[in-house]
Every structure is written in structure tokens, then in C-alpha cells.
Design an enzyme around this catalytic site. Structure first.
Site, PDB file in Angstrom:
ATOM      1  CG  HIS A 175      -1.881   1.115   1.296  1.00 48.28           C
ATOM      2  ND1 HIS A 175      -3.246   0.919   1.190  1.00 48.28           N
ATOM      3  CD2 HIS A 175      -1.718   2.448   1.454  1.00 48.28           C
ATOM      4  CE1 HIS A 175      -3.864   2.085   1.293  1.00 48.28           C
ATOM      5  NE2 HIS A 175      -2.940   3.037   1.443  1.00 48.28           N
TER       6      HIS A 175
ATOM      7  N   GLY B 207      -2.329  12.749  -0.211  1.00 45.83           N
ATOM      8  CA  GLY B 207      -2.694  14.028   0.385  1.00 45.83           C
ATOM      9  C   GLY B 207      -3.681  14.822  -0.452  1.00 45.83           C
TER      10      GLY B 207
ATOM     11  CE1 TYR C 109      -8.437   6.889   0.489  1.00 47.75           C
ATOM     12  CE2 TYR C 109      -9.782   8.636   1.433  1.00 47.75           C
ATOM     13  CZ  TYR C 109      -8.688   7.798   1.500  1.00 47.75           C
ATOM     14  OH  TYR C 109      -7.868   7.878   2.588  1.00 47.75           O
TER      15      TYR C 109
ATOM     16  NE  ARG D 197     -10.267  10.988   4.746  1.00 47.06           N
ATOM     17  CZ  ARG D 197      -9.077  10.479   5.081  1.00 47.06           C
ATOM     18  NH1 ARG D 197      -7.964  10.995   4.574  1.00 47.06           N
ATOM     19  NH2 ARG D 197      -9.005   9.470   5.916  1.00 47.06           N
TER      20      ARG D 197
ATOM     21  CG  HIS E  94      -5.743   2.373   6.547  1.00 47.72           C
ATOM     22  ND1 HIS E  94      -4.425   2.251   6.182  1.00 47.72           N
ATOM     23  CD2 HIS E  94      -6.338   3.103   5.562  1.00 47.72           C
ATOM     24  CE1 HIS E  94      -4.223   2.888   5.024  1.00 47.72           C
ATOM     25  NE2 HIS E  94      -5.363   3.402   4.630  1.00 47.72           N
TER      26      HIS E  94
ATOM     27  CG  ASP F  56      -1.177   5.263   3.959  1.00 46.65           C
ATOM     28  OD1 ASP F  56      -1.276   5.390   2.734  1.00 46.65           O
ATOM     29  OD2 ASP F  56      -2.011   5.709   4.764  1.00 46.65           O
TER      30      ASP F  56
END
Length: 388
Positions: A62, A69, A131, A164, A225, A284
């Protein structure tokens, strides 16, 4: 070019004891107790490791190859990590993802960045989408991207339980997962849905619903996560019993935070008795690590680093964990889930992605695809635009 590694204490990731290895053509050509001297005409380079530990190159499953960002405005976009950011931490393979910004960053950019890293000596793949749903694709569909683009092996990171996210419904998630799964069957690729989990109280509920309401294999749903909240981690543990593979993130955790560090989470995973081949750890890397206030505004920001993987391994070893127990979550478990058969192991025919550790569990040497990238802790190779 041929390279002979002598007197390596090999963890493949299982312990093999003291071995010699012959490397050539980006692969491990031979491994055994003692390799006879080669003819001088072959001009092999000989490196005596003097009993130091030799492990497979780490696979970071990942990474924001193009940078992450953007949650706090355009100035908060993180630049792409350069080559030696990976290799200094023993990472020889990276899997790219898009994050919050899947508008100004694209799957096309991920693919070309993966190819650039390959040209510089690393191994790299990526997922399509980001996302949000509908996903950002190259061919117009997830199935088409996985089937037709060599570097694309799955879809993600798709955000769940996060302010988000695009707040996907069960039907949307099932449709996406079916696209990925069928494409995986068609190509032999991973065909997974890599799922970003946020802080939301719904946690993994949508994944549990998907497993109950479909015929899709549990391995298709790959939440990451999962250590960001302690209750979420407990939820994730239960999913491994039905076949899901969960991914722990090696991000910084404060002592008073409702989260587990990667080392603590992996230790708890082992203690739980969950299947040891269904857990992975990623960094990440290149991604923004934001903290939000109650209004959804960024109040603090960090940046992930692939070096966190080796730091996690070192922490676990200092706390008394055994190297053969720890390594699979960073190597062979990842390669098995992602269907990368030449990665994550040291064996004859495997890619020559090799990391040498010193007595302090620090990276001493790194070889990627048969070429030295780090010697004595100092990078030898750098990205095209990387400052020396």
C-alpha cells in the site's frame, strides 16, 4: 553478471540455515550448503556475508506511488517517493494506490509511475480506482483495467466508514468486487478490492454484509488500516476466520491514542490464534496521514514512509519475536495474496530481491532484481530526479 553470496544465514522466510547463493539474470539460480568455486571466466562477484541474516525483499502492499494528500488544499499534495526511499528500508516491491484525490491524480499516472520504478530497478504494480465510486479507470471498467493493463492487479483503495468516502451502498460494493474477482479469474492476477477503513463507527459492517449477501470469496475483500481503532482491529480479526486477509498499517501511534501500532497489532494478531497467513503489513508510504477535527478539517498532517516496515520488524525482534514468525506478514503473505509467485521468498527461481540485516536488525545491503541498490547502509542507486 553473476553474484555469489557466501555464508548467508537464510530466512526464506522460514529458516534455512547457513547457505551460499548464486544470483544471475535477476533470479536466484542456486542455493545450498556450499557452492563450488566458479570458473574465473564467468567473472562472478563474490560477497561473503559472514553469517549475517538474509531475508526476502519486503513487499509494501500500500504505497502512494504518485504521492497522496490534498485534503488541506493543493499545497498539501504529497510528492511521489523516490527510489531510495523504498530500498533504504529494504522494500524491493511496491503496490500503488490512489487516495482521497482520484481527480487530479489518476490510474494512468499510477501505471506510468510503476513502470518508471521498474525502469529504475524496483518491482511495482498498482490498483485501479481510488477512494470513490464510480472508480477512476483507464479502460472504462475495473474488469477491463485488470484484464488489459499489465501493472494493474486489483481495485482500491476504496474508502469505507470514512467522511471522505463516496458512502458506497452494498450493491455498489458487490458490483465492484464482482468486477475485480472475475478479472482476477481471467488473468491469474490478485483480483482483490483493497478497502481503506476510516474512523467511522460502521467499521467493517459493509464487508460483513457483502460476505453474507453474495457468493464472492472472502479473499476478494482486503481491508487495510485495520489497526487505526482498537475496536476495528477486533472486528478485523473475526473476518480472518471466514477467509479475509487483513492489512495492518505501520503509521505512528501516540501512547494515548485509540489505535494499535503495527508491532502491537501484529503481536496481538499472533496471540489471537488467527490464521498466520491472512495478515499483511504495509506502510501507506507517500500518503498523507491527517488528523481531522469534528468539522472534518485537517488539524495535523504526517507522511507515510516505506521505511516503517523495517522499523516495525526491528521493534518486534527487539521485543523478543522470532524472525521466521514476523517475516511472512511483510513478504510471503503479501505475495500469496497478490499472486506474485516470484516475490516474497528466497528459493531457486525466485526473483533476487534480497535484504541483509546486521546484528541491530538494520538494513545492511539490499539487492533488487539481482542488482545492488544499498551496500553497507548507503544507497548506490537513486531515482532519475532524486537528489544524491
Amino acid at each position: 553478471m553473476l553474484t555469489v553470496l557466501r555464508n548467508a544465514d537464510v530466512f526464506a522466510p522460514e529458516p534455512k540455515g547457513r547457505c551460499d547463493l548464486l544470483v544471475g539474470g535477476e533470479r536466484v539460480l542456486w542455493m545450498g550448503a556450499s557452492l563450488a568455486d566458479l570458473p574465473a571466466s564467468l567473472a562472478a562477484t563474490i560477497v561473503d556475508l559472514e553469517g549475517m541474516r538474509l531475508i526476502p525483499g519486503l513487499i509494501d502492499g500500500h504505497v502512494h506511488l504518485t504521492g497522496g494528500g490534498g485534503e488541506a488544499g493543493p499545497e498539501s499534495r504529497v510528492p511521489p517517493p523516490m527510489l531510495s526511499r523504498y530500498t533504504r528500508g529494504g522494500v524491493t516491491s511496491a503496490i500503488g494506490v490512489l487516495g482521497t484525490d482520484d481527480v487530479t491524480r489518476s490510474t494512468a499516472e499510477l501505471v506510468v509511475t510503476a513502470r518508471a520504478l521498474i525502469a529504475e530497478g524496483l518491482s511495482a504494480w498498482c490498483h485501479t480506482g481510488g477512494y470513490h465510486l464510480p472508480p477512476t479507470t483507464l479502460t472504462g471498467s475495473v474488469r477491463g483495467d485488470i484484464a488489459q493493463i499489465d501493472r494493474i492487479i486489483g481495485v482500491g483503495e476504496v474508502a469505507l466508514s470514512d467522511h471522505r468516502s463516496s458512502q458506497p451502498t452494498l450493491d455498489e460494493l458487490l458490483r465492484l468486487a464482482s468486477e475485480a474477482h472475475v478479472a482476477g479469474l481471467m488473468t491469474g492476477k490478485a483480483g482483490i478490492v483493497h478497502l481503506h477503513l476510516g474512523d467511522g463507527e460502521r467499521g467493517l459492517a459493509l464487508i460483513r454484509d457483502a460476505l453474507v449477501n453474495s457468493e464472492l470469496p472472502a479473499r476478494v475483500f482486503n481491508p487495510t488500516h485495520v489497526n487505526r481503532r482498537k475496536a476495528l482491529f477486533d472486528e478485523a480479526l473475526s473476518l480472518t476466520s471466514v477467509g479475509c486477509h487483513i492489512d495492518i498499517t505501520a503509521f505512528p501511534v501516540a501512547t494515548d491514542e485509540d489505535a494499535w501500532s503495527a508491532a502491537a497489532a501484529l503481536s496481538r494478531y499472533f496471540e489471537s490464534g488467527a490464521p498466520r497467513d491472512r495478515v499483511t503489513v504495509s506502510s501507506d508510504g507517500g500518503g498523507c496521514l491527517p488528523r481531522f477535527d469534528d468539522a472534518g478539517r485537517v488539524v495535523q498532517m504526517g507522511v507515510g514512509d516505506s521505511g516503517a516496515l523495517m522499523e516495525t520488524i526491528a521493534e518486534l525482534l527487539r521485543d523478543g519475536a522470532a524472525l521466521p514468525d514476523v517475516l511472512p506478514a511483510f513478504t510471503s503473505n503479501v505475495s500469496r495474496l497478490l499472486r506474485l509467485p516470484h516475490k516474497g521468498r528466497i528459493d531457486v527461481g525466485s526473483d533476487a530481491d534480497l535484504v541483509v540485516l546486521d546484528d541491530s536488525h538494520q538494513v545492511r545491503h539490499v539487492m533488487a532484481r539481482g542488482a545492488w541498490h544499498v551496500r553497507d547502509g548507503v544507497p548506490l542507486r537513486f531515482g532519475t530526479f532524486e537528489e544524491r
